[in-house]
Write a protein that holds these residues in place. Structure first.
Motif, PDB file in Angstrom:
ATOM      1  N   ASN A 140       0.974  -1.288  -0.129  1.00 51.21           N
ATOM      2  CA  ASN A 140      -0.069  -0.027  -0.091  1.00 51.21           C
ATOM      3  C   ASN A 140       1.014   1.181   0.109  1.00 51.21           C
ATOM      4  O   ASN A 140       1.986   1.155   0.634  1.00 51.21           O
ATOM      5  CB  ASN A 140      -0.880  -0.022   1.396  1.00 51.21           C
ATOM      6  N   GLY A 141       0.494   2.176  -0.700  1.00 54.07           N
ATOM      7  CA  GLY A 141       1.167   3.356  -0.560  1.00 54.07           C
ATOM      8  C   GLY A 141       2.565   3.248  -1.159  1.00 54.07           C
ATOM      9  O   GLY A 141       2.661   2.607  -2.488  1.00 54.07           O
ATOM     10  N   TYR A 142       3.650   4.302  -0.840  1.00 55.10           N
ATOM     11  CA  TYR A 142       4.904   4.461  -1.464  1.00 55.10           C
ATOM     12  C   TYR A 142       5.710   3.011  -1.309  1.00 55.10           C
ATOM     13  O   TYR A 142       5.908   2.689  -0.269  1.00 55.10           O
ATOM     14  CB  TYR A 142       5.407   5.500  -0.849  1.00 55.10           C
ATOM     15  N   ALA A 143       6.213   2.453  -2.625  1.00 52.93           N
ATOM     16  CA  ALA A 143       7.283   1.399  -2.570  1.00 52.93           C
ATOM     17  C   ALA A 143       8.268   2.204  -3.508  1.00 52.93           C
ATOM     18  O   ALA A 143       8.379   2.057  -4.788  1.00 52.93           O
ATOM     19  CB  ALA A 143       6.739   0.281  -2.973  1.00 52.93           C
ATOM     20  N   LEU A 144       9.280   3.020  -2.654  1.00 52.37           N
ATOM     21  CA  LEU A 144      10.149   3.750  -3.477  1.00 52.37           C
ATOM     22  C   LEU A 144      11.629   3.383  -3.175  1.00 52.37           C
ATOM     23  O   LEU A 144      11.853   2.956  -2.083  1.00 52.37           O
ATOM     24  CB  LEU A 144       9.988   5.161  -3.171  1.00 52.37           C
ATOM     25  N   GLY A 145      12.354   3.423  -4.134  1.00 52.09           N
ATOM     26  CA  GLY A 145      13.800   2.894  -4.075  1.00 52.09           C
ATOM     27  C   GLY A 145      14.052   1.662  -3.391  1.00 52.09           C
ATOM     28  O   GLY A 145      13.653   0.715  -3.945  1.00 52.09           O
ATOM     29  N   GLU A 169      16.246   7.031  -6.934  1.00 49.57           N
ATOM     30  CA  GLU A 169      17.785   7.470  -6.482  1.00 49.57           C
ATOM     31  C   GLU A 169      18.462   8.475  -7.193  1.00 49.57           C
ATOM     32  O   GLU A 169      19.200   9.203  -6.761  1.00 49.57           O
ATOM     33  CB  GLU A 169      18.622   5.988  -6.359  1.00 49.57           C
ATOM     34  N   ILE A 170      17.946   8.416  -8.552  1.00 49.89           N
ATOM     35  CA  ILE A 170      18.547   9.589  -9.471  1.00 49.89           C
ATOM     36  C   ILE A 170      18.649  10.862  -8.975  1.00 49.89           C
ATOM     37  O   ILE A 170      19.651  11.652  -9.113  1.00 49.89           O
ATOM     38  CB  ILE A 170      18.069   9.073 -10.774  1.00 49.89           C
ATOM     39  N   THR A 174      22.473   9.133  -6.698  1.00 51.47           N
ATOM     40  CA  THR A 174      23.017   7.801  -6.615  1.00 51.47           C
ATOM     41  C   THR A 174      22.054   6.932  -7.606  1.00 51.47           C
ATOM     42  O   THR A 174      21.133   7.391  -8.403  1.00 51.47           O
ATOM     43  CB  THR A 174      23.052   7.410  -5.380  1.00 51.47           C
ATOM     44  N   ILE A 175      22.204   5.515  -7.605  1.00 54.52           N
ATOM     45  CA  ILE A 175      21.644   4.831  -8.361  1.00 54.52           C
ATOM     46  C   ILE A 175      21.076   3.626  -7.482  1.00 54.52           C
ATOM     47  O   ILE A 175      21.289   3.498  -6.423  1.00 54.52           O
ATOM     48  CB  ILE A 175      22.409   3.945  -9.425  1.00 54.52           C
ATOM     49  N   PRO A 176      20.039   2.846  -7.883  1.00 55.68           N
ATOM     50  CA  PRO A 176      19.397   1.861  -7.088  1.00 55.68           C
ATOM     51  C   PRO A 176      20.594   1.158  -6.669  1.00 55.68           C
ATOM     52  O   PRO A 176      21.511   0.686  -7.598  1.00 55.68           O
ATOM     53  CB  PRO A 176      18.542   1.070  -8.047  1.00 55.68           C
ATOM     54  N   GLY A 177      20.547   0.486  -5.278  1.00 57.80           N
ATOM     55  CA  GLY A 177      21.660  -0.540  -5.036  1.00 57.80           C
ATOM     56  C   GLY A 177      21.293  -1.893  -4.500  1.00 57.80           C
ATOM     57  O   GLY A 177      22.151  -2.694  -4.062  1.00 57.80           O
ATOM     58  N   ALA A 178      19.927  -2.118  -4.503  1.00 57.19           N
ATOM     59  CA  ALA A 178      19.681  -3.464  -4.057  1.00 57.19           C
ATOM     60  C   ALA A 178      18.729  -4.096  -5.003  1.00 57.19           C
ATOM     61  O   ALA A 178      17.533  -4.683  -4.912  1.00 57.19           O
ATOM     62  CB  ALA A 178      19.009  -3.171  -2.733  1.00 57.19           C
TER      63      ALA A 178
END
Ligand SMILES: CCCCCCC[C@H](O)CC(=O)SCCNC(=O)CCNC(=O)[C@H](O)C(C)(C)COP(=O)([O-])OP(=O)([O-])OC[C@H]1O[C@@H](n2cnc3c(N)ncnc32)[C@H](O)[C@@H]1OP(=O)([O-])[O-]
Length: 295
Positions: A140-145, A169-170, A174-178
Motif C-alpha cells: 500500500n502507498g509508497y514503494a520507493l527506492g 535514487e537518481i 545515486t543509483i538503485p543499490g539493491a
C-alpha cells in the motif's frame, strides 16, 4: 550436458535434504499469534490454520524508511519464520501510506565509499531473497527506492489501488543499490526500467499490474486480507514441493532457458522421491483431498 544434469539433480536433492533437516519443533512464533519484541517491525501469525506469518514494517514517522535496525529485525524475523515448520507462507507489508519510502537517506547521508566497502553495506538486504518459503509483498502507498527493491525481492506482489512504485535514487545523486536496475529490468523490460530509473518517475498500481510487476490490484483496505488468503491457498499444498517450485521459478531469472529447463526437469524428477508427490497423485486417483506431510 550430463554434468549440468548431475549438478541440477544434486541441487534438487540438497533442497529436499535441507527441508527434511528443518527442526519440527515449534518456535516462539507458532506458540502465540503475536510477538511485540521488535522496535521497527510487528509480527503476527494469521489465517484460519495460523500458518501465514505477517511481518509489518512499523516505522510510520519515517514512512518505513529502511534503516539498518529495521533491516536487521526483518532478517531475523524471516530466519525465524523460515525455520518454523508451522508457517507455510510469509506476508510482508507496511502502512496504508507507505510500504517503504526507500533506504534511510538521513542514516546514509554521511557514508563514504570506503565505509560502504568495508562495512559490506547492503549485506543485510539479501535475506529476503534467500528465504526458502514464499513471501508475498502486500504493498500500500509508497514503494520507493529500496522499498520497491524490497517488494521485488519477494515472490509475489499484491498492490493496494493507491500504491506507487518508483526508483527515485537518481534525484539523490545515486543509483538503485539493491536490485532496482536488475530485477526491475527483468520484470518490466529495458525501456520502462530505464525510464523509471533515469527519471525517478513513479508508476501507479494499475500500471504495475499491467507491466507484470504486481500480480493483482485490490482496494487498499482489503489488501492484507487478500494477501493472507493467498498465503493460505499456497499453504494447502505441500510446503516441501512449494519450496522446490519456488526455486525452479526463481531459476528462470538466473540462468539460460536450456539450463532452466534442465533444472526444472531434474527437480520434477526429484519430486518422485517424496511422499507428498505419491500422496498428491494417489489422492487425485482416489477422488479425495490430499493429506500432505511435507516429506
Ligand atoms: C540498510 C540500508 C540499505 C541502503 C540500500 C540502498 C539502495 C536503495 O536503492 C537506495 C534508496 O532507497 S535511496 C532512497 C530512495 N527514496 C526516496 O528518495 C524517497 C524519499 N521520500 C520522499 O520522496 C517523500 O518522503 C515521499 C514522496 C515518499 C512522501 O512525501 P510526503 O508525504 O510529503 O512525506 P514527507 O514529509 O516527505 O516524509 C515524512 C517523513 O518521512 C521521512 N522520510 C521519507 N522518506 C525517507 C527516507 N527514504 N529516508 C529517511 N527519511 C525519510 C521524511 O524525512 C519525513 O520525516 P520528518 O522528520 O518529518 O522530516
Amino acid at each position: 550436458m550430463a554434468n549440468i544434469a548431475k549438478i541440477f539433480a544434486s541441487r534438487a536433492q540438497n533442497v529436499l535434504q535441507a527441508a527434511a533437516r528443518q527442526p519440527q519443533v515449534a518456535t516462539r512464533f507458532s506458540s502465540s499469534s503475536t510477538n511485540n519484541n521488535w522496535e521497527y517491525i510487528k509480527t503476527e501469525v494469521a489465517g484460519e490454520g495460523k500458518n501465514v506469518a505477517v511481518i509489518t514494517l512499523n516505522r510510520p514517522k519515517a514512512l518505513n524508511a529502511l534503516c539498518n535496525g529495521l533491516m536487521k529485525e526483518l532478517s531475523t524475523a524471516l530466519q525465524q519464520y523460515g525455520r518454523d515448520s508451522s508457517i507455510a507462507a510469509i506476508v510482508l507489508t507496511g502502512s496504508e501510506k507507505a510500504f517503504a519510502a526507500g533506504a534511510d537517506i538521513k542514516e546514509m547521508v554521511g557514508n563514504t565509499y570506503s565505509q560502504c566497502i568495508q562495512g559490506n553495506f547492503l549485506n543485510d538486504w539479501t535475506e529476503v531473497a534467500r528465504t526458502q518459503k514464499p513471501i508475498i509483498a502486500a504493498v500500500n502507498g509508497y514503494a520507493l527506492g529500496g522499498g520497491c527493491e524490497l517488494a521485488m525481492m519477494c515472490d509475489i506482489i499484491y498492490a493496494g489501488d493507491k500504491a506507487k512504485f518508483g526508483q527515485p535514487e537518481i534525484a539523490l545523486g545515486t543509483i538503485p543499490g539493491a536490485g532496482g536496475t536488475q530485477r526491475l529490468t527483468r520484470v518490466v523490460g529495458k525501456s520502462k526500467a530505464m525510464e523509471m530509473c533515469l527519471t525517478g518517475n513513479m508508476i501507479g498500481a494499475q500500471e504495475a499490474e499491467k507491466l507484470g510487476l504486481a500480480s493483482k490490484v485490490v482496494p487498499a483496505d482489503q489488501l492484507l486480507g487478500e494477501a493472507v488468503k493467498l498465503g493460505e491457498k499456497i499453504g494447502t499444498h505441500s510446503n516441501l514441493i512449494v519450496q522446490l517450485c519456488k526455486e525452479s521459478v526463481n531459476t528462470a531469472y538466473e540462468t539460460t532457458l536450456q539450463e532452466g529447463l534442465k533444472f526444472e526437469r531434474r527437480t520434477f524428477h526429484a519430486t518422485f522421491s517424496t511422499a507428498d508427490r505419491k500422496e498428491g497423485m494417489t489422492a487425485f486417483a482416489e477422488k479425495r483431498p490430499a493429506k500432505f506431510t511435507n516429506e
